[in-house]
Design a protein around this motif. Structure first.
Motif, short mmCIF file in Angstrom:
data_model
loop_
_atom_site.label_atom_id
_atom_site.label_comp_id
_atom_site.label_asym_id
_atom_site.label_seq_id
_atom_site.Cartn_x
_atom_site.Cartn_y
_atom_site.Cartn_z
N GLU A 68 0.70 -1.30 -0.09
CA GLU A 68 -0.06 0.08 0.19
C GLU A 68 0.96 1.35 -0.22
O GLU A 68 0.43 2.27 -0.62
CB GLU A 68 -0.86 -0.06 1.21
CG GLU A 68 -1.80 -1.03 1.14
CD GLU A 68 -3.19 -0.60 0.39
OE1 GLU A 68 -3.11 0.52 -0.03
OE2 GLU A 68 -4.03 -1.43 -0.16
N GLN A 69 1.95 1.35 0.81
CA GLN A 69 2.65 2.66 0.83
C GLN A 69 3.63 2.81 -0.25
O GLN A 69 3.96 3.73 -0.45
CB GLN A 69 3.75 2.47 2.00
CG GLN A 69 4.65 1.38 2.18
CD GLN A 69 4.35 0.22 2.40
OE1 GLN A 69 3.38 -0.41 2.61
NE2 GLN A 69 5.21 -1.01 2.72
N ARG A 71 2.29 2.49 -3.65
CA ARG A 71 1.30 2.59 -4.68
C ARG A 71 1.35 3.93 -5.21
O ARG A 71 1.66 4.73 -4.44
CB ARG A 71 0.07 1.77 -4.43
CG ARG A 71 -0.07 0.57 -4.10
CD ARG A 71 -1.52 0.17 -3.70
NE ARG A 71 -1.49 -1.05 -3.46
CZ ARG A 71 -2.49 -2.08 -3.23
NH1 ARG A 71 -3.80 -1.55 -3.27
NH2 ARG A 71 -2.27 -3.35 -2.83
N PRO A 399 0.19 -7.96 -1.37
CA PRO A 399 -1.22 -7.83 -0.86
C PRO A 399 -2.04 -8.90 -1.55
O PRO A 399 -3.02 -9.48 -0.88
CB PRO A 399 -1.38 -6.56 -1.01
CG PRO A 399 -0.05 -5.57 -1.05
CD PRO A 399 0.56 -6.73 -1.73
#
Length: 843
Positions: A68-69, A71, A399
């Motif tokens: 997530e960090q 993207r 993920p």
């Protein structure tokens, strides 16, 4: 059905169909089976109706494998303007129908300038400069040229300000001014008559697009802050959208407003945004999924119909598989499983990778319906092995694969229950079954050949694995010719968006009441920019940060003290005298003289925000909520060298730790490329252990478990060897295929070893049929349109063929070599009757 599982045909024929039908349907009592059939039918129809009436379940998300960090940042689309040169040539060519109209503009630079003005007027604050406007940044650099020089250059500066050197510099300038080539040289002596800018050690790119050399292939900055390609016929304009509104909706609005603003100009418009790539991929998936699914079902029905010579049971199987697939897609769209607080494990729609895995589920789940020889007496170990095939992905940092580590076992067990409970009951009603009674053959373990084959394949796979090309998960290929052409054009003339990484700077509390939070963030970014500038030009092409043009307060004070020792006012008076002596007007250089003499005009963060650079700097400021507190952050951007989301130079962990925390898909790809073999090794070892553990539970033989693990490893190595021979890339996208291949080989090997250990013949027809269904699942992906599907399908097809062969013939030989294989037990002799005592003999 295997010979070992065959039951007495005569005993079955003695029961009348009517009597059996009144008691049971399949493995369940008739009332319960009918109730389950009704529930299954209602749920399947409900899910199908929901999918047909609801929004499309296909997702074009391309960054599911990126943490997530890392993207891509949202909300900053780009508009590429391309002058229609063909239209200009037609307008400029005299003729009957192509006479140029009066006042027609044919200069590309003028057309792009007018287009920029029209867009700025139409969009207002939603149009942001990509670089500091040329006039404003020139004024800023000229006014603070001496402050922007590092203190270590002050010795050379003092020497250059000496009388002798100033006189020599002015004499050289006078000679250049008298040359007829001076007009085309591009030199601006009024800004820097002494060549002080040459003392800076900044490389081109450390000040963004400002320090690019004129005449190079790099884009130039327009007066409004847009980028103009070196060819002069293209411009790139930055836009900004609202983060609280749907991005796709805003992109459509921007497209309409841009087209209206450019109406009447010979300019072609192309928009770039991650949401547009995702929309293009989602549109392709909405067309391709039906073809792949129909091909998979058609191939499975054809294969099973030929093998079983019956159609109705095969069609019933297809219906059960179809219902399971519909339920999976419905759940992927509508269910959000949660594990802990705030951590969602839903699939968020069927993306390109999820569709591929759902197709593989259909082929590998046929094993549960074929009722083959089992590893254990109850027949569920093989199902558990296949259901747990992707569980090791929970150990990976990807993920999407972490989510499939949960969804695969749930989906596989659901299909297994449907095929073992619903399908037999359905077949009882249709008077059909999947039972075949084929003769088998007895395997003779071949330890030497098994060891030779497995070790050779493992050694070859280990040798080629480090040589495989790595494909970044940050750039999913999309087969759209127009999109590919536009992306190549953007990279060729401007920059590669996939190589942009970011870091955020936020200031501490303001040092005084006059300093705003934005100024504190800008001042903090100055130190960040200085650290990132060390990466240019080797690891990075360009640093894009307003912090490059300001200095922290402590550094300002230090440089002010150092400049005060140079007596700049007196030196500038001496320069005016030298200019007058060489018959040059001192007034023409007044701006340089005034800026150099005034050391009280600081290039501070607040001055930059309050000055003409403020609108450009505001485009880098974002409001974030950190630990419940609103904060202003400034995001600096760095363009790394590389292509397709993969940096050319890998930064080691120690170097990354020294730098400000960088985030972006390119950083995630760089770290993953360096760590991929280790990460993949952890996942593969966990999968091998899980397979061997289940085999040991089912057979009770440690040798069989070790043999199955070794054969699984050999099949996985064979997949990598095949990919190397076919020049295919590797990467995180292939991890599910490798794990599924390992589990399949473990199941095939466990079945073969149990048959040998129990002295039963192997029904190879059933095992080959199951392997054929698995190869079909990979084959339909192999012939599909999506590149990711083809690579997954190729790996699965190669691995399934190897698993069927090595599992059937190599595993018993390895198990016998390990010495743990139980031979066929001789029937126990009845216990001898005890000899009666003399008392018992008497009547």
């Amino acid at each position: 059905m295997s010979t070992g599982q065959d039951h007495d045909r005569g005993r079955e024929t003695q029961r009348t169909p009517g009597a059996r039908a009144t008691r049971r349907l399949g493995p369940l009592p008739r009332p319960l089976a009918l109730a389950l059939l009704a529930v299954w039918a209602v749920v399947s129809v409900f899910a199908l109706i929901q999918l047909l009436r609801g929004p499309a379940p296909w997702s074009g998300a391309t960054e599911g494998l990126i943490p997530e960090q890392h993207r891509s940042a949202r909300g900053r689309p780009l508009a590429l303007l391309r002058v229609d040169l063909d239209a200009l040539e037609s307008a400029a060519t005299p003729g009957e129908s192509t006479d140029p109209a009066e006042g027609t503009i044919t200069d590309p630079a003028t057309i792009l300038a007018e287009a920029g003005f029209a867009i700025e007027e139409a969009l207002g604050q939603r149009r942001v400069p990509l670089a500091p406007p040329r006039t404003e940044i020139t004024r800023w650099l000229d006014a603070h040229a001496l402050y922007l020089l590092p203190i270590e250059t002050h010795g050379a500066l003092a020497e250059r300000l000496s009388d002798a050197n100033m006189r020599a510099q002015i004499q050289a300038l006078e000679a250049r001014l008298s040359s007829p080539l001076f007009v085309v040289s591009g030199e601006q002596p009024r800004r820097d008559p002494l060549g002080i800018h040459g003392l800076t050690t900044r490389e081109a790119g450390q000040l963004g697009h400002v320090t690019e050399v004129l005449g190079s292939d790099a884009p130039q900055v327009s007066p409004s802050g847009d980028l103009i390609a070196a060819s002069g016929d293209r411009a790139l304009i930055g836009l900004v959208t609202d983060r609280d509104r749907p991005q796709a909706e805003q992109i459509n609005e921007l497209r309409g407003e841009l087209e209206a603003a450019l109406e009447g100009l010979p300019v072609e418009l192309t928009l770039f945004d991650l949401s547009l790539r995702e929309a293009t991929l989602a549109e392709q998936l909405s067309r391709d999924w039906a073809k792949v699914l129909a091909a998979c079902f058609a191939a499975l029905v054809l294969l099973l119909s030929i093998a079983m010579r019956r159609v109705i049971p095969v069609l019933a199987l297809a219906v059960c598989l179809g219902s399971a697939w519909v339920l999976l897609v419905w759940a992927a769209v509508n269910l959000q499983l949660a594990a802990g607080v705030g951590s969602g494990l839903g699939l968020d729609g069927m993306g390109v990778a999820s569709i591929a895995l759902s197709v593989l589920l259909l082929g590998f789940a046929c094993d549960a319906a074929l009722r083959l020889q089992e590893i254990d007496s109850r027949g569920w170990i093989s199902t558990l092995i296949m259901a747990g095939a992707l569980v090791p992905l929970a150990l990976s940092p990807y993920p999407l694969w972490q989510r499939w580590a949960l969804w695969w076992p749930l989906a596989y067990l659901l299909i297994a229950v449907i095929l073992r409970v619903i399908l037999p009951a359905l077949l009882e009603l249709l008077r059909g079954d999947f039972d075949w009674r084929r003769p088998g053959f007895r395997l003779a373990p071949m330890p030497a050949l098994a060891v030779l084959i497995c070790l050779s394949v493992c050694a070859a796979g280990a040798w080629v694995t480090p040589q495989l090309r790595y494909r970044s998960p940050a750039r999913v290929p999309i087969l759209d010719p127009a999109l590919q052409l536009s992306e190549r054009e953007l990279v060729q003339h401007f920059f590669d968006p996939s190589m942009i990484v970011e870091t955020s700077s936020q200031g501490e509390r303001a040092a005084d009441e006059l300093e705003t939070p934005a100024a504190a963030a800008l001042e903090a970014s100055a130190a960040t920019a200085a650290e990132l500038a060390t990466l240019v030009p080797k690891e990075a092409r360009r640093l894009d940060s307003p912090g490059s043009f300001v200095l922290p307060r402590a550094e300002l004070e230090a440089r002010k003290l150092a400049l005060s020792k140079l007596q700049l006012s007196a030196r500038m008076e001496a320069l005016s005298v030298v200019l007058t002596d060489h018959r040059l007007r001192a007034e023409a250089f007044a701006e340089f003289v005034r800026g150099a003499a005034d050391i009280h005009d600081f290039p501070s963060a607040q001055a930059a925000l309050d000055g003409p650079l403020g609108p450009w700097i505001n485009g880098y400021l974002v409001d974030e909520v950190v630990e419940g507190q609103p904060q202003v952050q400034l995001r600096s951007r760095l363009e790394l060298r590389g292509r397709d989301g993969l940096p050319q130079v890998s930064l080691p962990d120690a170097r990354l730790a020294e730098l400000p925390p960088l985030r972006g898909p390119a950083i995630a790809a760089m770290i993953d490329q360096r760590e991929f073999l280790r990460r993949a090794g952890v996942v593969v070892v966990a999968g091998l252990w899980l397979t061997a553990f289940f085999v040991w539970l089912g057979t009770g033989g440690l040798g069989i478990a070790l043999a199955c693990g070794l054969v699984s490893l050999a099949c996985q190595a064979g997949v990598l060897l095949g990919l190397s021979l076919l020049d295919q890339p590797s990467g995180p996208h292939l991890l599910p295929a490798i794990l599924i291949v390992g589990a399949t080989a473990g199941v095939a090997g466990g079945r073969a070893c149990r048959a040998v250990s129990m002295g039963q013949p192997i029904v190879a027809r059933g095992l080959l049929l199951a392997g054929g269904c698995q190869v079909i699942a990979g084959g339909v992906l192999l012939i599909s349109a999506q590149p990711l599907w083809r690579e997954l399908g190729l790996a699965v097809a190669i691995g399934s063929a190897l698993a069927c062969g090595l599992g059937l013939f190599a595993t018993p030989g390895l198990a016998s070599l390990f010495g743990k294989l139980r031979g066929r037990r001789a029937p126990k002799k009845p216990a001898a009757k005890p000899t009666p005592s003399p008392e018992e003999r008497e009547p």
